[in-house]
Design an enzyme around this catalytic site. Sequence first.
Site, PDB file in Angstrom:
ATOM      1  N   CYS A   2       8.880  -9.817  18.122  1.00 48.20           N
ATOM      2  CA  CYS A   2       8.546 -10.976  18.180  1.00 48.20           C
ATOM      3  C   CYS A   2       8.239 -10.828  20.071  1.00 48.20           C
ATOM      4  CB  CYS A   2       8.835 -12.788  17.458  1.00 48.20           C
ATOM      5  SG  CYS A   2       8.916 -12.538  15.670  1.00 48.20           S
ATOM      6  N   ARG A  27       3.220  -7.554  21.021  1.00 52.08           N
ATOM      7  CA  ARG A  27       4.831  -7.900  19.973  1.00 52.08           C
ATOM      8  C   ARG A  27       4.365  -8.412  18.806  1.00 52.08           C
ATOM      9  NH1 ARG A  27       9.375  -7.145  24.091  1.00 52.08           N
ATOM     10  NH2 ARG A  27      10.577  -7.610  22.114  1.00 52.08           N
ATOM     11  N   TRP A  75       5.563 -11.322  14.590  1.00 55.11           N
ATOM     12  CA  TRP A  75       5.544 -10.436  13.985  1.00 55.11           C
ATOM     13  C   TRP A  75       6.633 -10.523  12.339  1.00 55.11           C
ATOM     14  CZ3 TRP A  75       1.195  -7.696  14.042  1.00 55.11           C
ATOM     15  CH2 TRP A  75       1.747  -5.688  13.586  1.00 55.11           C
ATOM     16  N   ASN A  99      14.147 -13.998  18.360  1.00 58.49           N
ATOM     17  CA  ASN A  99      13.325 -12.728  17.666  1.00 58.49           C
ATOM     18  C   ASN A  99      14.151 -12.483  17.482  1.00 58.49           C
ATOM     19  OD1 ASN A  99      12.076 -10.169  18.564  1.00 58.49           O
ATOM     20  ND2 ASN A  99      12.363 -10.239  20.576  1.00 58.49           N
ATOM     21  N   GLY A 100      14.196 -10.957  16.650  1.00 55.74           N
ATOM     22  CA  GLY A 100      15.441 -10.419  15.570  1.00 55.74           C
ATOM     23  C   GLY A 100      15.659 -10.497  14.182  1.00 55.74           C
ATOM     24  N   GLU A 478       2.782  17.156  10.874  1.00 54.63           N
ATOM     25  CA  GLU A 478       2.808  15.769  11.836  1.00 54.63           C
ATOM     26  C   GLU A 478       2.662  16.663  13.436  1.00 54.63           C
ATOM     27  OE1 GLU A 478       1.804  12.827  11.324  1.00 54.63           O
ATOM     28  OE2 GLU A 478       2.765  11.783  13.035  1.00 54.63           O
ATOM     29  N   LYS A 482      -0.486  15.442  15.873  1.00 57.20           N
ATOM     30  CA  LYS A 482       0.082  14.257  17.075  1.00 57.20           C
ATOM     31  C   LYS A 482      -0.560  15.576  18.498  1.00 57.20           C
ATOM     32  CE  LYS A 482       0.907  11.774  16.243  1.00 57.20           C
ATOM     33  NZ  LYS A 482       1.192  10.970  14.666  1.00 57.20           N
ATOM     34  N   GLU A 485      -4.067  15.073  18.222  1.00 52.07           N
ATOM     35  CA  GLU A 485      -5.172  14.326  18.521  1.00 52.07           C
ATOM     36  C   GLU A 485      -5.428  14.277  20.357  1.00 52.07           C
ATOM     37  OE1 GLU A 485      -3.987  10.526  15.628  1.00 52.07           O
ATOM     38  OE2 GLU A 485      -2.274  11.868  15.579  1.00 52.07           O
ATOM     39  N   HIS A 501       1.044  34.964   4.423  1.00 54.61           N
ATOM     40  CA  HIS A 501      -0.279  35.346   3.279  1.00 54.61           C
ATOM     41  C   HIS A 501      -1.457  34.762   4.033  1.00 54.61           C
ATOM     42  CE1 HIS A 501       2.878  35.448   0.146  1.00 54.61           C
ATOM     43  NE2 HIS A 501       3.649  34.310   1.284  1.00 54.61           N
ATOM     44  N   LYS A 597      -7.410   2.951  15.787  1.00 54.65           N
ATOM     45  CA  LYS A 597      -6.412   2.571  15.465  1.00 54.65           C
ATOM     46  C   LYS A 597      -6.227   2.159  14.075  1.00 54.65           C
ATOM     47  CE  LYS A 597      -1.472   2.279  16.196  1.00 54.65           C
ATOM     48  NZ  LYS A 597      -1.312   3.545  16.004  1.00 54.65           N
TER      49      LYS A 597
HETATM   50  C1  F6R Z   1      -2.804   9.671  13.573  1.00 54.50           C
HETATM   51  C2  F6R Z   1      -2.867   8.252  13.098  1.00 54.50           C
HETATM   52  C3  F6R Z   1      -3.271   8.399  11.610  1.00 54.50           C
HETATM   53  C4  F6R Z   1      -2.926   7.129  10.630  1.00 54.50           C
HETATM   54  C5  F6R Z   1      -4.215   7.353   9.336  1.00 54.50           C
HETATM   55  C6  F6R Z   1      -3.541   6.248   8.359  1.00 54.50           C
HETATM   56  O1  F6R Z   1      -1.841   9.683  14.349  1.00 54.50           O
HETATM   57  O2  F6R Z   1      -2.185   7.415  13.442  1.00 54.50           O
HETATM   58  O3  F6R Z   1      -3.528   9.261  11.045  1.00 54.50           O
HETATM   59  O4  F6R Z   1      -1.891   7.228  10.473  1.00 54.50           O
HETATM   60  O5  F6R Z   1      -5.108   6.575   9.733  1.00 54.50           O
HETATM   61  O6  F6R Z   1      -3.867   5.106   8.870  1.00 54.50           O
HETATM   62  P1  F6R Z   1      -2.652   3.520   8.390  1.00 54.50           P
HETATM   63  O7  F6R Z   1      -1.182   4.132   8.231  1.00 54.50           O
HETATM   64  O8  F6R Z   1      -2.760   2.277   9.057  1.00 54.50           O
HETATM   65  O9  F6R Z   1      -2.742   3.264   6.468  1.00 54.50           O
END
Ligand code: F6R
Length: 602
Positions: A2, A27, A75, A99-100, A478, A482, A485, A501, A597
Site C-alpha cells: 500500500c 502501489r 492494495w 502498510n504491511g 518461463e 520472458k 516478450e 527427439h 498487461k
Molecule cells: C507474460 C505475462 C502473460 C500473463 C498472461 C496471463 O509475462 O504476463 O503471459 O501471464 O497474459 O495473465 P494473468 O496472470 O493476469 O491471468
Amino acid sequence: MCGIVGYIGKKEKKEILLDGLQDLEYRGYDSAGIAVVEGKSLQNFKAVGKLTNLREKTRNYHSEGFGAAIGHTRWATHGKPTELNAHPHMGQYSYVVHNGIIENYQALKKELAAEGVTFLSQTDTETIVHLFEQYHQASNDPFGAFEQTVKRLEGAYAILLVSEADPDAIFFAKNGSPMLIGFDGEEIYFASSDTPIIGKAKEVYYLEDGDYGYVKEGKVHLFNQSGAKSYSTQPLPTDKALAQKDGYRFFMEKEIYEQSRVMGETMMGRVLEDGIRFEELNDHLFEGINAIKICACGTSYHSALASSYLFERIAKIRCDVEIASEFRHKEPLLTNDTLFITISQSGETADTLEALKMAKRAGLRSLSICNVDNSSIVRESDATLLTRAGIEKGVASTKAFATQTMVLWMLSLWIAQQRNTIETDRLREELDAMLHTPKALIVTDALHDRIHRLSKRYLHGHGFFFIGRDLFFPLALEGALKLKEISYLHAEGYPAGEMKHGPIALADSELFTIALMPASLLYDKVKSNVEELSARDATILAISPRPFDLADDFIQTQYDSHPMLEFFEMMVVTQLLALEISIRLGNDVDMPRNLAKSVTVE
Ligand code: F6R
C-alpha cells in the site's frame, strides 16, 4: 503493498495528501482515504477504487491552517476492497494508516473484543487504533500509549496515527515496510517512497526498521528499542520519474529486485514453524477432493505447470494443468471430486475467467490464486489465495510469477498436511527452504554485472532453447517467454530430455542453449542432455551451482540442496538475462510491442 502519505504543518493538507497518493497509486488502488485533524476537529474521507473517486468525494473540502493529516492508498491483503476496509481506520478519537501485515492481529483482536471493542472492518490494521486508544484511556499519555501499541505488534508495518488526544502530533512506526520523513523547515512530510514529497521537502530521513516516534512543533522525536535516537537527513532526489522506479531503469528491473522482499509478504502469517496456515481456506474446501485441475494462461500457466510436480510429489494428489484457451473448447470431462484452481496475476484474463465459469457450471469447487482482490476471477471463485506481490507494472511478469509459485508450493504443503502425506522431517525441510527463499532471490551487484557483460554475446543467432527437466522445464518455458516478450528474439522452452527427439537437428554454433542444471534434481540426466548439444557445437550458457566444463558461458548459482531454492535463484538469472538483452537491443522493456498487461479478450 500500500502507499502512505502524511503531513503536519500550515499548508492546505488535502491537496498535499491527494497529490502524494496519486504518486503512490502504483502501489495499490483498490481504495484510498485521508484523515485530517485540526484542533478538535477530525475529518475522514474514503472511497473505493481509483484515487479520482476520493478526489471527487473531497471536492468541497479544504483544510487551511495548522493541522496533521494522513492518507493511504490500499492494495488489499486482509478483507475485501470496501469502504469499511479502506484506511484510515478509526477508533473513537484517532485514525491510523498502515502498510504491511500485522501477523498477530487475530490474537490482538480477540483480546480487544473481550474488552468490549467492536470492529468495523475485516482488516489487521484496525487493531492498531483500538489498541492505542485502550492504552491511552488507561494512561492518558498519547505517546506512551503509542509506544506500548508498537511493542505489541508482530509482522511488518509502516504506521501513521493521528488522534484528538494530541492533535498537534503525528505518531509513526516502521518495521519491514518502507517509510521516510521529509523536511522543509518546520513543514514535515511522511511517505512510503520519495516520489510524493519531491518538489515539497528538501531533506529526507529514511526510517530504519524498529524506528518509531512522533512529530510535534516541527520536530521529530525518534526512538528505537534502545531509547531516544539521533538521525541525520540527506538531500532528496529531484527526478520524480526516476524516484517512482526507485532509481531503477525500468519497472521490470525494479520488480525483479523487489522479489526478495515481496516474498516475505507472501509468506507472512502463512508459513509457521510447524506447518502452513491459510486463514482464507477452510477444511471443507478440500473434503472429498481426489484431484486438482489448474487452468491459466502465459506466465501463470508456467507457474501452474511447476506446481503440478509439487502437488503430485508432496501432496500425492493427481494434478492436471491446462492452458485456459484450450480447455474452454475441448469439451473436458469434469468430475466434482476435482478442485479447480485458476491462476491469474490480474484476475481479469478472459480465457481463465471463462474456464472458471465452465468448471463452476459443472459443479466443481474453485480456488483462485490471484494478485488483485475483488477482480472478476476472485469474485467468481469459492476461495482465493492472494499472492500479495503488489502492483506489477512491467508487462513482462516477474514478481507475480515468483509469488504465484510460492503460494502454490505452500498450498501443496497445506494439502499434504490435510491428507497426511508428509513426514514431519520432510515438512520441516520444506518450511526451512521456504524461509530461505527471500535470500535466494537477492540480486547481487556481481550477478547483475556478470549477466550484463555476457548478454552482449546473445543478441543475434537463430534462436534460443531454454532447457530443463522436472520443475525446471516450466522454468525453461518461463525463461524463454520472458526473453521473447521483451527482446523479440525467438526462444523456446523445452524439456532437456526431449531435445534428441527432434529439435537437436537445429543445433549449431548459432543456436543458443540456456541450460538449467540444478544440483539437487536430476543433475546427471540434464548434464548428458547438454553434452549431446555441446557435441553438435551448440553454444551453451549453463546455469548451475556445479562448474560445467563444456559450457561456453557459465553462471554459477549458490544454492544446491533444495530444488525450490535452486528454482527461484535460477528464475532471477533468466529474468535478468532477458532484461539485459532487451536493454542492449534498445527495446521498451516495460511496454513491449503488441502486448497488454491484462488480456480481457478471448
Ligand atoms: C507474460 C505475462 C502473460 C500473463 C498472461 C496471463 O509475462 O504476463 O503471459 O501471464 O497474459 O495473465 P494473468 O496472470 O493476469 O491471468
